[in-house]
Design a protein around this motif. Sequence first.
Motif, PDB file in Angstrom:
ATOM      1  N   UNK A   1      34.315  88.342  70.901  1.00 31.64           N
ATOM      2  CA  UNK A   1      35.593  88.089  71.589  1.00 31.64           C
ATOM      3  C   UNK A   1      36.555  87.559  70.584  1.00 31.64           C
ATOM      4  N   UNK A   2      36.104  86.416  69.986  1.00 36.81           N
ATOM      5  CA  UNK A   2      37.301  85.775  69.326  1.00 36.81           C
ATOM      6  C   UNK A   2      37.908  86.409  68.080  1.00 36.81           C
ATOM      7  N   UNK A   3      36.987  87.022  67.206  1.00 37.58           N
ATOM      8  CA  UNK A   3      37.398  87.691  66.287  1.00 37.58           C
ATOM      9  C   UNK A   3      38.362  88.817  66.246  1.00 37.58           C
ATOM     10  N   UNK A   4      38.344  89.501  67.398  1.00 40.83           N
ATOM     11  CA  UNK A   4      39.652  90.538  67.713  1.00 40.83           C
ATOM     12  C   UNK A   4      40.785  89.626  68.035  1.00 40.83           C
ATOM     13  N   UNK A   5      40.504  88.470  68.641  1.00 33.95           N
ATOM     14  CA  UNK A   5      41.817  87.853  69.247  1.00 33.95           C
ATOM     15  C   UNK A   5      42.400  86.999  67.951  1.00 33.95           C
ATOM     16  N   UNK A   6      41.487  86.515  67.115  1.00 36.59           N
ATOM     17  CA  UNK A   6      42.001  86.198  65.856  1.00 36.59           C
ATOM     18  C   UNK A   6      42.942  87.183  64.974  1.00 36.59           C
ATOM     19  N   UNK A   7      42.173  88.337  64.930  1.00 35.04           N
ATOM     20  CA  UNK A   7      42.807  89.490  63.864  1.00 35.04           C
ATOM     21  C   UNK A   7      44.252  89.827  64.513  1.00 35.04           C
ATOM     22  N   UNK A   8      44.302  89.992  65.756  1.00 42.08           N
ATOM     23  CA  UNK A   8      45.588  90.334  66.514  1.00 42.08           C
ATOM     24  C   UNK A   8      46.712  89.540  66.317  1.00 42.08           C
ATOM     25  N   UNK A   9      46.325  88.216  66.985  1.00 39.24           N
ATOM     26  CA  UNK A   9      47.091  87.191  67.480  1.00 39.24           C
ATOM     27  C   UNK A   9      47.699  86.483  66.040  1.00 39.24           C
ATOM     28  N   UNK A  10      46.961  86.238  64.846  1.00 33.76           N
ATOM     29  CA  UNK A  10      46.973  85.073  63.800  1.00 33.76           C
ATOM     30  C   UNK A  10      47.152  86.028  62.484  1.00 33.76           C
ATOM     31  N   UNK A  11      46.260  87.161  62.342  1.00 37.62           N
ATOM     32  CA  UNK A  11      46.323  87.835  61.226  1.00 37.62           C
ATOM     33  C   UNK A  11      47.243  89.261  61.026  1.00 37.62           C
ATOM     34  N   UNK A  12      47.794  89.369  62.238  1.00 40.92           N
ATOM     35  CA  UNK A  12      48.876  90.561  62.271  1.00 40.92           C
ATOM     36  C   UNK A  12      48.314  91.865  62.392  1.00 40.92           C
ATOM     37  N   UNK A  13      46.981  91.959  62.899  1.00 38.91           N
ATOM     38  CA  UNK A  13      46.420  93.367  62.857  1.00 38.91           C
ATOM     39  C   UNK A  13      46.891  93.970  64.291  1.00 38.91           C
ATOM     40  N   UNK A  14      46.918  95.186  64.064  1.00 39.53           N
ATOM     41  CA  UNK A  14      46.953  95.813  65.438  1.00 39.53           C
ATOM     42  C   UNK A  14      45.773  96.046  66.443  1.00 39.53           C
ATOM     43  N   UNK A  15      45.809  96.532  67.606  1.00 36.92           N
ATOM     44  CA  UNK A  15      44.653  96.478  68.406  1.00 36.92           C
ATOM     45  C   UNK A  15      43.414  97.640  67.737  1.00 36.92           C
ATOM     46  N   UNK A  16      44.205  98.370  67.280  1.00 36.50           N
ATOM     47  CA  UNK A  16      43.206  99.666  66.484  1.00 36.50           C
ATOM     48  C   UNK A  16      42.478  99.339  65.274  1.00 36.50           C
ATOM     49  N   UNK A  17      43.275  98.378  64.507  1.00 35.04           N
ATOM     50  CA  UNK A  17      42.714  97.813  63.202  1.00 35.04           C
ATOM     51  C   UNK A  17      41.585  96.973  63.396  1.00 35.04           C
ATOM     52  N   UNK A  18      41.921  95.964  64.275  1.00 33.77           N
ATOM     53  CA  UNK A  18      41.060  95.215  64.922  1.00 33.77           C
ATOM     54  C   UNK A  18      39.476  95.636  65.398  1.00 33.77           C
ATOM     55  N   UNK A  19      39.852  96.798  65.897  1.00 31.78           N
ATOM     56  CA  UNK A  19      38.800  97.553  66.630  1.00 31.78           C
ATOM     57  C   UNK A  19      37.722  98.216  65.448  1.00 31.78           C
ATOM     58  N   UNK A  20      38.560  98.762  64.664  1.00 32.76           N
ATOM     59  CA  UNK A  20      37.750  99.433  63.575  1.00 32.76           C
ATOM     60  C   UNK A  20      36.989  98.554  62.707  1.00 32.76           C
ATOM     61  N   UNK A  21      37.758  97.119  62.650  1.00 30.31           N
ATOM     62  CA  UNK A  21      36.854  96.370  61.468  1.00 30.31           C
ATOM     63  C   UNK A  21      35.637  95.754  62.323  1.00 30.31           C
ATOM     64  N   UNK A  22      35.363  95.964  63.724  1.00 25.64           N
ATOM     65  CA  UNK A  22      34.256  95.597  64.447  1.00 25.64           C
ATOM     66  C   UNK A  22      33.152  96.832  64.319  1.00 25.64           C
ATOM     67  N   UNK A  23      33.825  97.948  63.932  1.00 23.74           N
ATOM     68  CA  UNK A  23      32.833  98.909  63.954  1.00 23.74           C
ATOM     69  C   UNK A  23      31.635  98.677  63.081  1.00 23.74           C
ATOM     70  N   UNK A  24      31.928  98.070  61.947  1.00 22.31           N
ATOM     71  CA  UNK A  24      30.735  98.089  60.839  1.00 22.31           C
ATOM     72  C   UNK A  24      29.523  97.223  61.641  1.00 22.31           C
ATOM     73  N   UNK A  25      29.822  96.387  62.205  1.00 25.39           N
ATOM     74  CA  UNK A  25      28.943  95.625  62.993  1.00 25.39           C
ATOM     75  C   UNK A  25      27.968  96.668  63.820  1.00 25.39           C
ATOM     76  N   UNK A  26      28.794  97.425  64.525  1.00 24.73           N
ATOM     77  CA  UNK A  26      28.108  98.342  65.521  1.00 24.73           C
ATOM     78  C   UNK A  26      27.274  99.070  64.701  1.00 24.73           C
ATOM     79  N   UNK A  27      27.537  99.773  63.690  1.00 30.93           N
ATOM     80  CA  UNK A  27      27.000 100.771  62.983  1.00 30.93           C
ATOM     81  C   UNK A  27      25.610 100.083  62.494  1.00 30.93           C
ATOM     82  N   UNK A  28      25.783  98.860  61.643  1.00 34.00           N
ATOM     83  CA  UNK A  28      24.589  98.184  61.001  1.00 34.00           C
ATOM     84  C   UNK A  28      23.769  97.995  62.000  1.00 34.00           C
ATOM     85  N   UNK A  29      24.030  97.324  63.362  1.00 32.54           N
ATOM     86  CA  UNK A  29      23.196  96.838  64.172  1.00 32.54           C
ATOM     87  C   UNK A  29      22.415  98.086  64.907  1.00 32.54           C
TER      88      UNK A  29
END
Length: 333
Positions: A167-195
Motif C-alpha cells: 500500500x505504501x510503496x505505490x503511494x510513495x512512488x506517485x506522491x513523492x518520487x514523481x511516478x505515474x500510476x502505471x509506472x508505480x504499478x509496473x514496479x510492483x509487478x516484479x514482486x508478483x512474478x517472483x512470488x
Amino acid sequence: MTQVIILALYAESGVGAAMGFYGLAVSAAPVIAPTLSGLMVDHWGWQSIFWAAGGISTLVLVIAFPVMRNVLKTSADAHLDVLSFILAAFGFVGLQLGFSNLGVAPALSWQVLGALAVGAICLAVFVVRQLKIGHPMLQLRIFATRDFAVAVLLSMFLYAILIAGSTILPMYMQQMDGATVTISALAMLSGSLVMAVSSPVTGRVFDRFGIRPLAIGGMALLAVTMIPFGFLTDNTPIWWIAVVFAVRSVAVAMVMMPAATWGLASVERRYASDASALLTSLRTIAGALGSAVFVAVMVACGNNPTGVSIAFWAMVGVAVVGLIMAVVCCRRR
C-alpha cells in the motif's frame, strides 16, 4: 475452505507442494492487484476496477457449479451463532476504523479511541462467548496447540507487512518520487512474478525439510529487505525499489503457505475447518490493520519520504519479532 479441502485430499508427503500451488493465488494476488488496478485507473478510470471484480466473481460462480463437489462429510448439526457473528463484525470493524483514523484524527477522539473501544469490547465479549456456548462460531480452544498459535502469529506479522508495504510503496512512488500510476504499478509487478514462481518451490522445500529453515530464513530475509526502504528519498530510483521489492517477495513466499500448512497440520482433523477459518481470517484482518497502522504512522510523521522511512523501520521491527519467534518456536516437524 480451500485449505481444508487440500488437507483432506492430499497425503502428508505432498501437502506442502499442493499448498504451494494454492499459494500462487493467495500470495501473488494482493501484490499483483496494485499493478493491474494502476493500469486500469490510468486507462479506464477507477470504476473499471469494480466492473472487473464483478465480472471475475460471476465467472468463478459459473465455473463452480459444474466443478465443485462435496469432498468432506457434512453434518446436520452445523450451527451458526448469529450473535457471535455480529460481535465479530463490529469488533473487527471497530479496530479497523480506529487504526485507520489515527493519522487524521486526535488519538483521544471518538473516531479513534471510541472506535477502538467498541472493537475491543465486542471482541472480548466474542471470545468469552465462544468459550462458553456449546456450538461456538469458532473453536478458539485450538489456540492451545502451540504450533498452530505460532503459525497464526507468523502469518499475521507477515500479512501486516505484506499489505502495508504494497500500500505504501505505490503511494510513495506517485506522491513523492514523481511516478505515474502505471509506472508505480509496473514496479510492483516484479514482486508478483517472483512470488508466483517461488510459492510452489517453497512448498516442495517444506515437504522435504519442514518449517524451521523456511520460517527462520524467510523472516530474516524479510527483515533485511525492509531496511533499504528505510532510506528512501525523493530521488530513489524506481528500478531499485522494484528489485528490492522482488527479493522481499521471495521472503514472503518462504513463510506464507509453509506456515499455514504447518499450523493446520498440527490441529486435530475434526478442527480443520475452525483452524483454517481462524488462520485465514486473522491474517487477512492483520493485513488490513497493519496497513492502517503503518499508513497512520507515515501520515503522522509528515506524509513525506521521512514518514515513509519511519513506517518501514516499524515494519522491520515487526519482522524481527517474527524472526525471534521462528527461531524459538518453529520445530522441524
